[in-house]
Design an enzyme around this catalytic site. Structure first.
Site, mmCIF file in Angstrom:
data_model
loop_
_atom_site.group_PDB
_atom_site.id
_atom_site.type_symbol
_atom_site.label_atom_id
_atom_site.label_comp_id
_atom_site.label_asym_id
_atom_site.label_seq_id
_atom_site.Cartn_x
_atom_site.Cartn_y
_atom_site.Cartn_z
ATOM 1 N N LYS A 326 8.674 48.047 24.795
ATOM 2 C CA LYS A 326 8.672 47.054 23.732
ATOM 3 C C LYS A 326 9.357 47.618 22.608
ATOM 4 C CE LYS A 326 4.532 45.038 25.382
ATOM 5 N NZ LYS A 326 3.156 44.535 25.350
ATOM 6 N N ARG A 327 9.138 48.988 22.119
ATOM 7 C CA ARG A 327 9.828 49.761 20.961
ATOM 8 C C ARG A 327 11.258 49.572 21.079
ATOM 9 N NH1 ARG A 327 6.444 55.175 19.837
ATOM 10 N NH2 ARG A 327 4.454 54.428 19.627
#
Length: 578
Positions: A326-327
């Site tokens: 997600k980062r």
């Protein structure tokens, strides 16, 4: 159109597709026959791409000849993201390319990790993308229910069968004892990747185990793993021999838990039972499950069931070869939708992570595929091995293409986009009342230049909605870029702006090109410059119109803004020059 400086409520190039890097075959072995072996026999290929079906004759194709039953089995513990979409898409395509069925099964037995709204998100995402489910929790089907939490009685029945035939046993060990076994396993030399000592199997008879359970003692059910896991074939990776690493002097066992102490099945157990009962013919899932597949096949053997074919697709990584998270941009699909990405672009983008279409010799590579194209052309012989690098610039490239095509060829989409454009503009600019005619001109002229509709809120398009109030930075940049070629560039800019300012409105609107040609010639004579580039004149006027931002052709910009607004902006730029 009446332009006024208005308050901002809220103050982004295609690249070649980053193909998957193809890894070499994985080989891990040791001198001890009991130690871990993980071997992938590398497929023989011609050329640099390691691709299924590219070697040998056409008869070696792995594409199924009969209808496939494939399933997408997400856990509703989060929103559906790019990796999950690729898994769903490949299962859908292998089913549809063989006139088979695509199932949705929700693996929701880990109740503690369930996220509210995650199931709805899965359905909403697949529906938006056009991925039709043949059997599932909402659709029903001959093998319902399709939520694992509603199938606990089924799993309990099969757990009892395994207990009775001796392929499983109850484990009453405490968490503290199991933690101690795990810690001691790490300290062995060599260390072992498995830790249980089969205490409960060796110290309790079947009758004793039954009695302890009847008396309410807490237990789990463990699979009695074979001495050696079966060698199996993955349709993408080839022959795989995966054995746990053990210490020959302190033998421990894999024996995975099938049923937890809360009586709910583990992923491994429920997965095997459901795939068998739902008649799944092909399991397409991420490469991270490759190491667990031998366990699953051992369970099929314990039941005496035939097993499905397995295809483990490559991991998704960033362009720096780090696991996608997600980062690093692996955000959920509906979030990408809200940012203006189209379903067609996301389908096209995701389909190429580990797959490429078959091409005849000398045939040009095709990169644009609709979902219908993929349903017709998808073939597992086109699957590749090795991590698939995700470059989001390629998503922008696909989105710009599909946005332009749909705006040109789909009136309903154009009309919907008009409403969205208006909402986007209204959400950024206060007190700005644009006519439908002006909105139509924006979408017609600027739509094909946008990567996504939301980009209309970007600062580079601000000049379409408010009069620029700061020309200093673009003016300095323009002058500095041209001063070495034309010494008195500042005076020329001032002269050109003044000449344009004095031209009749109708002439500017209807005969701009000829007018600027004449101004170019007059300016060259006035400043005694031979071959004054016409682009200097055009760029000067564009500087006044858009404050240096790119856009469509200058006549279109002036037609949209109007002559009054053009001359107002010329006056502002002249003041800046002074």
């Amino acid at each position: 159109m009446n332009f006024q400086l208005c308050k901002l409520v809220v103050s982004q190039r295609p690249s070649p597709y980053a193909r998957a890097f193809h890894s070499s075959a994985i080989k891990r072995s040791s001198t001890s026959g009991n130690n871990s072996k993980f071997t992938l026999k590398k497929k023989t290929t011609s050329g640099s791409n390691e691709q299924l079906g590219k070697s040998g004759s056409e008869s070696e194709s792995k594409q199924p000849k009969t209808p496939v039953r494939a399933r997408f089995a997400p856990s509703p513990t989060g929103l559906l993201h790019l990796g999950s979409l690729r898994t769903a898409l490949y299962n859908y395509l292998i089913a549809k390319s063989t006139s088979g069925q695509f199932l949705l099964r929700l693996e929701d037995t880990d109740q503690k990790r369930l996220v509210e709204g995650a199931e709805k998100n899965i359905y909403d995402t697949l529906k938006w993308l056009g991925v039709k489910i043949d059997e599932g929790p909402e659709e029903g089907g001959p093998h319902a229910p399709y939520r694992q939490s509603e199938r606990t009685d089924i799993y309990a029945g099969y757990a009892t069968k395994m207990l009775n035939n001796g392929s499983a046993y109850r484990c009453f060990c405490s968490k503290e004892r199991l933690d101690g076994l795990r810690d001691s396993a790490r300290l062995l030399k060599p260390p072992t990747t498995v830790s249980y000592d089969r205490h409960c199997l060796n110290h309790h008879t079947k009758e004793e185990s039954d009695l302890k359970a009847a008396n309410g003692e807490e237990y789990t059910i463990r699979f009695k793993s074979p001495e050696r896991y079966p060698v199996f074939t993955d349709l993408l990776h080839g022959t795989i021999n995966h054995q746990p690493q053990v210490n020959p002097f302190d033998k421990r066992y894999d024996d995975p838990i099938l049923v937890k102490s809360d009586k709910l099945p583990t992923y491994h157990f429920a997965n095997v039972i459901d795939d068998h009962l739902m008649k799944i013919t092909h399991v397409v899932r991420g490469e991270e499950w490759l190491a667990s597949t031998a366990k699953h096949i051992a369970m099929y053997d314990a039941f005496g069931w035939s097993k499905p074919d397995f295809i483990h697709i490559p991991l998704l990584t960033t362009t720096e070869d780090k696991k996608l998270s997600k980062r690093s941009g692996d955000i959920d699909i509906l979030s990408l939708k809200s940012k203006g990405y189209l379903a067609e672009a996301l389908i096209n983008f995701s389909s190429l992570f580990g797959w490429s279409p078959k091409r005849e010799h000398g045939e040009k590579m095709k990169e644009f595929f609709s979902l219908k194209d993929l349903e017709k052309n998808f073939n597992i012989d086109g699957l590749t091995i090795g991590n698939a690098k995700v470059d989001f610039r390629k998503l922008d490239y696909f989105n710009k293409y599909y946005l332009s095509e749909k705006l040109k060829n789909n009136k309903a989409f154009f009309d919907e986009s008009l409403i969205k454009i208006q909402d986007l503009i209204n959400s950024k600019y206060e007190y700005l009342n644009l006519s439908n005619e002006y909105l139509n001109k924006i979408l017609t002229n600027f739509g094909p230049t946008l990567t996504k509709l939301n980009d209309i809120q970007n600062k580079e398009f601000e000049y379409l909605f408010v009069t620029p109030n700061n020309y200093q930075e673009p003016l300095n940049l323009f002058l500095s870029k041209n001063v070495k070629k034309i010494e008195n560039i500042s005076d020329i800019v001032k002269s050109v702006l003044t000449d344009v300012r004095n031209v009749d409105d109708g002439v500017l609107l209807n005969n701009l090109d000829q007018t600027l040609n004449e101004i170019t010639q007059n300016t060259a004579e006035k400043f005694s410059i031979e071959n004054l580039p016409k682009r200097i004149i055009f760029q000067t006027v564009r500087l006044a119109v858009s404050a240096g931002n790119p856009g469509v052709s200058l006549p279109i910009m002036i037609d949209m803004l109007g002559v009054n607004e053009l001359k107002l902006r010329i006056d502002l730029l002249l003041k800046e020059l002074d």
